[in-house]
Design a protein around this motif. Structure first.
Motif, PDB file in Angstrom:
ATOM      1  N   ASP A 198      18.462  19.705  17.837  1.00  0.00           N
ATOM      2  CA  ASP A 198      19.251  19.995  16.843  1.00  0.00           C
ATOM      3  C   ASP A 198      18.420  20.463  15.101  1.00  0.00           C
ATOM      4  OD1 ASP A 198      21.493  19.721  15.018  1.00  0.00           O
ATOM      5  OD2 ASP A 198      22.167  17.342  15.165  1.00  0.00           O
ATOM      6  N   GLY A 202      25.331  17.038   9.596  1.00  0.00           N
ATOM      7  CA  GLY A 202      26.234  17.044  11.085  1.00  0.00           C
ATOM      8  C   GLY A 202      25.007  17.816  11.916  1.00  0.00           C
ATOM      9  N   TYR A 251      24.155   8.962  23.633  1.00  0.00           N
ATOM     10  CA  TYR A 251      23.979  10.500  22.893  1.00  0.00           C
ATOM     11  C   TYR A 251      22.057   9.595  22.814  1.00  0.00           C
ATOM     12  CZ  TYR A 251      23.405  13.438  18.516  1.00  0.00           C
ATOM     13  OH  TYR A 251      22.628  13.591  17.750  1.00  0.00           O
ATOM     14  N   ASN A 275      24.682   7.147  19.687  1.00  0.00           N
ATOM     15  CA  ASN A 275      25.478   7.971  19.050  1.00  0.00           C
ATOM     16  C   ASN A 275      26.877   7.553  20.762  1.00  0.00           C
ATOM     17  OD1 ASN A 275      25.680   9.182  16.684  1.00  0.00           O
ATOM     18  ND2 ASN A 275      24.335  10.481  17.729  1.00  0.00           N
ATOM     19  N   ARG A 300      28.991   8.909  22.314  1.00  0.00           N
ATOM     20  CA  ARG A 300      29.875  10.179  22.607  1.00  0.00           C
ATOM     21  C   ARG A 300      28.967  12.090  21.939  1.00  0.00           C
ATOM     22  NH1 ARG A 300      27.892  12.812  17.965  1.00  0.00           N
ATOM     23  NH2 ARG A 300      27.782  10.693  16.038  1.00  0.00           N
ATOM     24  N   GLY A 308      27.474  14.813  21.348  1.00  0.00           N
ATOM     25  CA  GLY A 308      27.148  15.666  19.945  1.00  0.00           C
ATOM     26  C   GLY A 308      27.086  16.670  19.644  1.00  0.00           C
ATOM     27  N   ASP A 309      27.525  16.425  18.627  1.00  0.00           N
ATOM     28  CA  ASP A 309      28.166  18.424  17.645  1.00  0.00           C
ATOM     29  C   ASP A 309      27.548  18.336  16.174  1.00  0.00           C
ATOM     30  OD1 ASP A 309      30.141  19.975  16.625  1.00  0.00           O
ATOM     31  OD2 ASP A 309      31.264  18.311  16.264  1.00  0.00           O
ATOM     32  N   PRO A 310      26.128  20.022  16.998  1.00  0.00           N
ATOM     33  CA  PRO A 310      26.312  21.075  17.563  1.00  0.00           C
ATOM     34  C   PRO A 310      25.665  20.620  19.312  1.00  0.00           C
ATOM     35  CG  PRO A 310      25.049  21.405  16.324  1.00  0.00           C
ATOM     36  CD  PRO A 310      25.635  20.335  16.073  1.00  0.00           C
ATOM     37  N   GLU A 311      25.597  19.640  19.840  1.00  0.00           N
ATOM     38  CA  GLU A 311      24.164  19.252  20.581  1.00  0.00           C
ATOM     39  C   GLU A 311      25.445  20.003  21.705  1.00  0.00           C
ATOM     40  OE1 GLU A 311      23.976  17.088  18.518  1.00  0.00           O
ATOM     41  OE2 GLU A 311      22.428  16.813  18.240  1.00  0.00           O
TER      42      GLU A 311
HETATM   43  N1  GLY Z   1      24.440  16.770  15.698  1.00  0.00           N
HETATM   44  C1  GLY Z   1      24.650  15.586  15.446  1.00  0.00           C
HETATM   45  C2  GLY Z   1      25.759  14.247  15.866  1.00  0.00           C
HETATM   46  O1  GLY Z   1      26.105  14.133  16.955  1.00  0.00           O
HETATM   47  O2  GLY Z   1      25.942  12.900  15.676  1.00  0.00           O
END
Ligand code: GLY
Length: 433
Positions: free
Chosen positions: A220, A234, A276, A293, A295, A297-300
């Motif tokens: 990331d 994020g 995660y 986390n 859930r 990841g965003d943007p993973e």
């Molecule tokens: N990329 C960080 C997150 O999903 O928390």
């Protein structure tokens, strides 16, 4: 299968894209204008648990995939399972791994999962004492620079973490959280932990509570500006596969993920969803768990879904039922790079409602995932901080970067913010094609 995906960001667009390309019928709540290209979107917000459960029942879905952390922490997966609906995502007990940093750090310590020394405090006096004590831990892998990290206990959309450059900054951050209540109830308790200097990697694993399917590691890019400068976001871009070697990922699995599964089982916490792991690898190559986390990841998720082959829906359903098939997924050997296009002002006060042009890109190796978009008349407009995640596949990081930035540069959005260095430090050359 008919699958309900809960959420409306870039992560959910990537999940819907992969599930529909796998032949499944998907409905999304609330979805977004990008998701609409693949799935029927229903205007049910993620907070409306009773309506989401009703929707899953009335649509007779075979599986619900919950995208964001907030409904998981608030128990949506429990509510769905109570109605007998197979659900991918942990219940409220498991989601505490993300919902409470105090819970998770104590879990890591109890189950001997390598993590930085820490203290959980609830007063400024306790914080000051912990900052002084932890900054002085000066041996072994934690020697670093004597810096500490100050984090709020609860959910704060990635904003409740301060990597303090000295003790004064750490004390000020603790006061902001505990006294000024900048993060409201999320900051009732605060975690003070030793900073580990190293390189970060995101390792996501699917699990049914017993088995693990570790996905390719992702890198990331957290700060808003190039060169890892400016405030945290994020995530402004990701690359998969990451710099992390197979041997390192195997170590993360053995030393972090497997003890977590064993610890959850020992504590009587069922867990069916994504684990995660945000991992810091120190100079000696030792992985330390920063946080979990609960859930995707965003943007993973965007580059991971761009590379995924195999029936994701079947694996998620298997995990939801406690019988996850392992080894059923395969990976495109190419590199995927995701470059986030953010709105003016992000990560502070964001300007929304600006028309977006140049979205009509459709190739087999570049996908524009919508993260914060909405309809306004005939236009698609910005509706959040992170607006798009342009994701491209290439036979090298350089080629994938070139394709992604080629599309990013054609997208028109007033005041758009883009990091130009996504993938530069990944330093992954060709991948043998
Ligand atoms: N990329 C960080 C997150 O999903 O928390």
């Amino acid at each position: 299968m008919k699958i309900l995906v809960v959420g409306g960001g870039g992560r959910e667009h990537a999940l819907v894209y992969r599930l529909t390309h796998g032949g499944h019928e998907v409905i999304a709540a609330p979805g977004n204008p990008g998701i609409e290209a693949h799935a029927r979107c229903l205007p049910v917000p993620i907070e409306a648990h009773a309506r989401l459960v009703e929707l899953a029942v009335s649509e007779a879905v075979d599986l619900v995939v919950v995208g964001p952390e907030a409904p998981l922490v608030a128990g949506l997966a429990d509510d769905l399972r109570a109605k007998g609906i197979p659900t991918f995502g942990p219940g409220a007990a498991g989601a505490q791994l993300e919902g409470s940093k105090a819970f998770s750090k104590e879990f890591f310590a109890r189950h001997k999962i390598p993590t930085a020394p820490f203290a959980v405090v609830s007063t400024v006096a306790e914080a000051d004492a912990a900052i002084e004590r932890i900054a002085q831990i000066g041996h072994g892998p934690h020697s670093g620079s004597g810096q500490v990290v100050v984090k709020v206990d609860g959910l704060a959309a990635g904003k409740g973490v301060v990597v303090a450059s000295d003790a004064a900054e750490a004390r000020a951050a603790a006061r902001e959280m505990l006294e000024a209540r900048r993060f409201s109830d999320a900051g009732t308790r605060v975690i003070i932990e030793k900073r580990i200097i190293g390189r970060e990697v995101s390792v996501l694993a699917l699990t049914d509570g017993t088995r693990l399917e570790v996905l390719p590691a992702t890198e990331d890019h957290k700060t808003i500006f190039d060169g890892d400068t400016g405030p945290n976001t994020g995530g402004m871009g990701t690359v998969s596969p990451s710099w992390a070697s197979d041997a390192l990922v195997a170590r993360i699995r053995a030393e972090i993920l497997q003890p977590t599964i064993a610890g959850l089982a020992a504590d009587g916490i069922p867990y069916r969803g994504v684990l995660y792991a945000g991992v810091m690898v120190d100079e000696a190559g030792t992985p330390w768990l920063l946080e979990y986390n609960c859930r995707f990841g965003d943007p993973e998720t965007q580059p991971i879904m761009a590379r995924l082959k195999g029936d994701l829906g079947a694996v998620l359903l298997g995990a939801a039922r406690g019988e996850m098939p392992v080894g059923a997924l395969a990976w495109d050997p190419r590199v995927a790079v995701c470059v986030v296009v953010a709105a003016a002002g992000y990560p502070g006060a964001v300007r929304t409602g600006d028309p977006i042009r140049g979205l009509d890109v459709s190739t087999t190796d570049v996908v524009v995932f919508h993260a914060g978009t909405a309809h306004k008349g005939a236009d698609v407009v910005s509706a959040g901080g992170r607006v798009l995640g342009v994701t491209a596949l290439g036979i090298s990081v350089e080629q994938a970067r070139g394709k992604a930035y080629g599309v990013v540069d054609r997208i028109e959005l007033a005041g758009k913010q883009v990091r130009r260095d996504i993938g530069v430090r990944t330093r992954l050359g060709g991948v043998g094609l």
